[in-house]
Design an enzyme around this catalytic site. Structure first.
Site, PDB file in Angstrom:
ATOM      1  N   ASP A 270      10.754   0.900  -5.533  1.00 31.67           N
ATOM      2  CA  ASP A 270      11.769   0.479  -4.562  1.00 31.67           C
ATOM      3  C   ASP A 270      13.099   0.326  -5.269  1.00 31.67           C
ATOM      4  OD1 ASP A 270       9.584   0.504  -2.958  1.00 31.67           O
ATOM      5  OD2 ASP A 270       9.511  -1.648  -2.601  1.00 31.67           O
TER       6      ASP A 270
ATOM      7  N   SER B 158       6.988   4.744  -1.860  1.00 32.01           N
ATOM      8  CA  SER B 158       8.207   4.128  -2.369  1.00 32.01           C
ATOM      9  C   SER B 158       9.256   4.052  -1.282  1.00 32.01           C
ATOM     10  CB  SER B 158       8.773   4.953  -3.533  1.00 32.01           C
ATOM     11  OG  SER B 158       7.854   5.031  -4.592  1.00 32.01           O
TER      12      SER B 158
ATOM     13  N   SER C 125       4.698   1.170  -5.678  1.00 28.52           N
ATOM     14  CA  SER C 125       5.907   1.505  -4.928  1.00 28.52           C
ATOM     15  C   SER C 125       7.124   1.436  -5.846  1.00 28.52           C
ATOM     16  CB  SER C 125       6.073   0.535  -3.760  1.00 28.52           C
ATOM     17  OG  SER C 125       7.027   1.018  -2.850  1.00 28.52           O
TER      18      SER C 125
END
Lengths: 358, 358, 358, 358
Positions: free
Chosen positions: C280, C240, C278
């Protein structure tokens, strides 16, 4: 007669003087109603049961003096235009128009005509405006394929825009609309809100009501749609709800978005399920000057939330209580809500205790 | 007694066998209620009026066999955790827990304990799960600073999770909750939906109801909160509404999001204004196998929308009709809704025609 | 050495004095790094390669004096907490913490400890704060199941928070993080922006960089990751990116959201694909007083957009240029970026004209 | 010449046969370019530098056989229409058109003409389609007030739609567009993706590139815009970026939305800051049959993300490398990117190590 005139309870907040959108200082509304012909549908000829409605937050140059605004889309099954720009900028810089689904672009072209004439710099050395046109599908009564609303009708609606009272029911964009398989159309209501320091603000709402099955209809919680005899005349066509709210309170676009969300609370009270196929769009606008710093704390928004819930519900009920029976293309019929039976049903209901389940 | 048992009308769709969330096959619910002490608040000691509730969409390993899910946040003034992951993936892969605001992290740690024990690979060569804990603020009655819900209470709630009937009112996470300045808590309801090909599905709802002023309360459209005598005992503390809906229909996460949005329609019928300070979160889950292709057309969602609106409203009413008067910290009192007066008020109301505006 | 120290071009705007987040007046950063043991993973014992980082927008009481803020989630595959409240209110009222995925709740409990001690009224007669903890998964190097970060580590990181320079690379929450299958961690950068009237503002960024395949890595457009020898040591674990930006400019939360969105522009320049798995998340905060009316026009945001893009990219590159080779649990190895080879590769690349496709 | 033909590196994935949108089986593209007159602007007469481009995901009846689709709006400062419906339904059921800002409604009317003729039931006993028209502002070169694109031009573009190769640069909607203060317009690219089981899919992209300052332009990370001599001819007018991506992979609308988001990664690599005034809209469409169950796991989306990032960047670079110098209204000049100087600049750059900061 409106439900308020009939004695129904419509919420706790005081209504404005006219109990409509034009109670907000400076706001004007204009309608162009197009009703021509009868009999079988001949696309391009008619019968015509449609129109256009213009709402102007103020009577100045909206392109040069935009207003803070926000949009909330509860059900996106609609073809209204101008939404992303309002979301990005928190502003509206054009008149607000309402019409039928296939006439959106002719109406938009009318607004462009109007704004180009008013502002010689647009597209020359100044940015283009964001054209805002909301729509519902009136094809059950109207020759929608004929696209009978023309750019000059949009300009005419803008020019006709005047202070209240607002004509309601089968008028402007509401001419051909249906609601709960009954006749629907334009409805409006307003509420007064007292701010922390005693300053008084108005919130006005105008709806284009064109959604729902008869069985959905609730009036003050009473399942009126189920208790009235089945409306034999009209098959269900999925429709939409457009809600335009305006206030003179100096709210930020972030706060106006919260108000726009609360239109759902009002629509729910009328029994709306926001069924598949419904485009439920709410636009909220503040007429306060952009140079005025937003001064209302989030904690003071309660009154506005209540005003939005109450006016959205009352506007929808107004649309169906004030609409009149109409025959459209191919003999399609939308009856007006039978007021007498409705009152009887409400009087006898008692939450189902007196009357049993429908 | 529930409003249904009292004879009130609660919608048109048939309820499931138990009329609660556990009518959905495989769904289990577990409560841990913590009620200790009385008198003045001594942070860390009590009085304790709180708890934790666990909802398991199925009794298998949720981490290995996740469910399709969606979240809708109508009012984000809350501290619930786990939302972004559900939005991104359309999945839930952990039990669903509810508790008080400051105990969210202890409850989350309990869920982590439980999942790490159940799944040795997590954090070793497998991804971490998304912990989902929803919360409301019970600080009016409870020593919330004391964080009396411990990780093992969360594990215990998960272990206690069983098929219905679901205990409602002052139980689990609902122990210390208030609603409309009356006693609130846990409520539940269910509806049966018949799909296009005659296949039958269930939709169950469970709410944690902790919001609103007394004056907001509507029951079947009747402004009960305004018609009952003012509840002298309790000042208003902004609260929240958590709605957990589960169905066995094979809906996609995109469709579940639409259902989650419709919880607002049900909450609106109870008079909720989603006031500032309210965290109104709705989670919708499908227990259908992930390998089953989503097979319900958007056009068939009507029944689910109606089921969501009806069960959310009935669940909230159940929470306040079934809750009992409770005294909490510092002698703070939340009364139960007076059922007799409520019925009288409803019986006499007639939409305001009989009774006049409140 | 940082890429800037090595002579690489890192954008057109001038950096602040320290070129890190603490160039923003009043902002402080504190790290607690936990590095203990080596050898095979024994969950609960180690090896420990983790930590916690605290970012304080100002050194006053954040609960009583919140800051305007906004969050943008580009990829929601994360378990960070506190997001919905920031979205709803446009405010942050607690310190910002970063740690590993499974320690989020222990860190949150530490923040609650800290805030309850600082504010006796919370949960008594005042609202609960919104706890904000961001996370990445460091399980490739760290015994993440052991949850070695304790509430007191979070409190310690808050107490250690000091003005710059900010320690970068393998420090605080960055101790065990990987980026592009190389060693990642904490990175930071800043830029100066000159407003319309010559008033100067700072925008600082701090990232927790823990994402990507080696083959993704771009440095100034050069596919360094593909041109360097394959990094034999480390398998890919989806990770991440957390980006925390702070400015002293009086931006509204609506404008801060636009800035938060532009972190994606910076992350893209480093070659990020925001791969599945991920999380983000970008948080943007303004330290300007809430009582100061937002005075920056949307048309002046260009400079801030550029500052966000440049600082996000440079912060990520700083994280990997400044991180050092680390051996973690089970002998898992993350190498530092080989700086010499990297410079050679960049020098010889010429857009692929000189060097051929990788 | 395209950057690829010039030898620049444009990503790691293999391009399709034509390296444009029509590599996706069944996809067709049609342009109508309107170039008339020169000299001073006479609104309504010219000079005309505009056009319209049609993209058809398949050559069947789109109204009857819609495609899964998703939209992502990174910067909402645009007036494109049709967005909310795609978001709500995850479908597109009309051809995709691109044109200038003030011609959106004439183009929409052309699409309505086309669809009404093709589908006699629309507005009679069938729902209205969702008209999708994207736009950029070409007013720097074009008499945009003249609205020279007519409904029949839209119909003509649809009828001209053919399999590749796609004409690029100053063509169709791209005729009058500017990018980085240079000449911009239409660009396209494609990539091949190999699925888990070896099945091969194509992703094609087409952009309408009309944004940015010269100083923003990056080519493969090289600040070409800053290293080239200042382009004296053209002042900056805020513009927009429209990205249309189509794949034959059976992705769900939820997954297509993730792909749409990744266009930002590609746009960032060209130096875009998505400045104020830019309408950055991305539409992603799958041509796979609706009856095919979405069968691609989220974990396999990596390849598609990479394809979107690479094709968006290459399409934008193609638009400016392939556009030619144009003189428009009032003698306004947009030069083509000078290819020789550009290559020299790239060759000598070395990340700033060789060349110093610009």
């Amino acid at each position: 007669l409106s439900p308020r005139a009939l004695g129904l309870w419509l919420g706790a907040l005081p209504a404005g003087k006219l109990n409509d959108l034009t109670d907000v200082p400076g706001v004007t509304v204009g309608h162009v109603s197009l009703i021509r012909g009868q009999g079988p549908l001949v696309p391009g000829q008619g019968p015509v049961r449609t129109g256009v409605t213009a709402v102007l937050p103020h009577s100045g140059n909206l392109y040069r003096r935009p207003c803070r605004a926000a949009v909330f889309v509860f059900n996106g099954f609609g073809k209204s235009i101008g939404v992303p720009y309002i979301r990005e900028t928190g502003l509206i810089n054009a008149p607000i128009l309402l019409t039928n689904t296939l006439s959106v672009n002719d109406v938009a072209n009318g607004v462009i005509d109007y704004l180009l004439r008013q502002n010689a710099k647009i597209g020359n050395n100044a940015r283009t405006p964001d054209i805002v046109v909301f729509e519902c599908d009136d094809s059950y009564l109207n020759d929608i394929r004929g696209r009978h609303v023309k750019p000059w009708d949009a300009v005419l609606a803008i020019k006709r825009a005047a202070a209240g009272p607002v004509a309601q029911g089968n008028v402007g964009a509401g001419v051909g609309m249906s609601c709960f398989q009954l006749k629907g159309g334009i409805g409006s209501a307003s509420r007064l809100i007292t701010g922390k320091n005693g300053r008084r603000f108005v919130l006005g709402m105008l709806v284009l009501a064109n959604f729902g099955l008869q069985e959905d209809l609730l009036v003050n919680g009473v399942p009126v749609g189920r208790l009235l005899p089945a409306e034999a005349s009209g098959s269900y066509v999925p429709g939409s709800l457009i809600s335009i709210g305006i206030t003179d309170a100096p709210l930020s676009s972030r706060q106006l978005e919260k108000l726009a969300e609360r239109t759902v609370l009002g629509q729910a009270r009328t029994g709306s399920l926001s069924r598949p196929g419904s485009g439920d769009f709410a636009l909220l606008v503040s007429t306060a000057s952009l140079s005025e710093c937003e001064s209302v704390s989030d904690w003071e928004l309660d009154g506005y939330y209540q005003a939005v819930a109450e006016t959205t519900a009352e506007s929808i009920w107004n649309a169906i209580f004030l609409a009149e029976t109409m025959v459209g293309r191919d003999g399609h019929l939308r009856r007006a809500l039978p007021l007498g039976e409705t009152l009887t049903v409400i009087r006898n209901w008692a939450g189902g205790l007196a009357n049993g389940a429908p």
